[in-house]
Design an enzyme around this catalytic site. Structure first.
Site, PDB file in Angstrom:
ATOM      1  N   HIS A 129       0.826  -1.202   0.000  1.00 34.62           N
ATOM      2  CA  HIS A 129       0.000   0.000   0.000  1.00 34.62           C
ATOM      3  C   HIS A 129       0.863   1.256   0.000  1.00 34.62           C
ATOM      4  O   HIS A 129       1.954   1.285   0.559  1.00 34.62           O
ATOM      5  CB  HIS A 129      -0.906   0.032   1.230  1.00 34.62           C
ATOM      6  CG  HIS A 129      -2.089  -0.868   1.140  1.00 34.62           C
ATOM      7  ND1 HIS A 129      -3.004  -0.787   0.105  1.00 34.62           N
ATOM      8  CD2 HIS A 129      -2.518  -1.882   1.949  1.00 34.62           C
ATOM      9  CE1 HIS A 129      -3.953  -1.695   0.289  1.00 34.62           C
ATOM     10  NE2 HIS A 129      -3.676  -2.384   1.395  1.00 34.62           N
ATOM     11  N   ASP A 160       8.082   9.822   1.983  1.00 32.48           N
ATOM     12  CA  ASP A 160       9.056   9.918   0.899  1.00 32.48           C
ATOM     13  C   ASP A 160      10.316  10.659   1.337  1.00 32.48           C
ATOM     14  O   ASP A 160      11.419  10.366   0.864  1.00 32.48           O
ATOM     15  CB  ASP A 160       8.435  10.577  -0.334  1.00 32.48           C
ATOM     16  CG  ASP A 160       7.816  11.944  -0.041  1.00 32.48           C
ATOM     17  OD1 ASP A 160       7.819  12.372   1.124  1.00 32.48           O
ATOM     18  OD2 ASP A 160       7.322  12.574  -0.997  1.00 32.48           O
ATOM     19  N   CYS A 184      -0.596   1.084  -4.471  1.00 30.65           N
ATOM     20  CA  CYS A 184      -1.893   1.642  -4.803  1.00 30.65           C
ATOM     21  C   CYS A 184      -2.074   2.960  -4.057  1.00 30.65           C
ATOM     22  O   CYS A 184      -1.526   3.154  -2.973  1.00 30.65           O
ATOM     23  CB  CYS A 184      -3.016   0.674  -4.433  1.00 30.65           C
ATOM     24  SG  CYS A 184      -2.863  -0.031  -2.786  1.00 30.65           S
TER      25      CYS A 184
END
Length: 216
Positions: A129, A160, A184
């Protein structure tokens, strides 16, 4: 483009995107191992991560482990990546491997960047995910892309910015790094100076341009 078409067929809304640290010709063949790789001095290293989130009904996935096994087969048999434990790390939430927890993933990122030397080829895959969360560290409305470790309920999400700081920023110059994020519900997990997206693609010649979203 082929990936975009296949994703559209199964009604996925994401658009494949490529980001790089330098300009490359997207219309020429690409390899995980660069031309001229020194098989004596250079090493091929891999980190493969798959999260199925077993025992979590709200997050359960079925194919992430299969994705990792397929990718492992590909990089070993096509690109010659060794399966030895010192050069390949596999994190899966099963009964056989180390689990892809927040700590294990971030430590694997750090170890990979620390051990990689100029001339090495590095491949990283995450299947699981992903998503976007509000960046609360700045006043203006902004979002961080995230990946979801297997213990996200206890340890939280991996942003990130943390991926960049632990995996990419410390990587020595001269290391070839390829990262595949199969997530996703995420935007672009690894923002780099140059990019090309299929979102507004008009089937013209694919060409990298300066990535306005790169701000690290």
């Amino acid at each position: 483009r082929k990936m975009k078409a296949e994703m559209k067929e199964i009604e996925y809304a994401q658009y494949p995107k490529i980001t790089t640290t330098r300009k490359i010709d997207l219309n020429k063949p690409f390899s995980l191992v660069p031309e001229g790789f020194d098989h004596v001095k250079g090493k091929k290293r891999a980190l493969l991560i798959g999260c199925n989130y077993k025992n979590m009904k709200e997050a359960l996935l079925k194919a992430s482990h299969d994705d990792v096994r397929s990718m492992k087969d590909y990089i070993v048999n096509v690109h010659g990546f060794p399966e030895s434990k010192d050069l390949m790390t596999v994190l899966l939430d099963d009964k056989e491997h180390q689990h892809p927890t927040f700590r294990n993933i971030t430590e694997a990122f750090k170890t990979l960047s620390e051990q990689s030397e100029p001339g090495d080829s590095v491949f990283v895959q995450f299947s699981g995910h992903g998503g976007r969360v509000l960046d609360t560290d700045i006043e203006e409305a902004s979002y961080d892309e995230v990946i979801v470790p297997s213990d996200y309920q206890q340890s939280g999400l991996i942003r990130d910015t943390l991926i960049f700081k632990t995996l990419l920023a410390p990587m020595r110059y001269g290391v070839t790094v390829t990262v595949v994020m199969d997530c996703c519900d995420n935007g672009m997990m690894v923002e780099l100076p140059y990019s090309w997206s299929t979102k507004s693609d008009r089937q013209q010649l694919a060409k990298l341009s300066v990535n306005d979203d790169f701000s690290f």
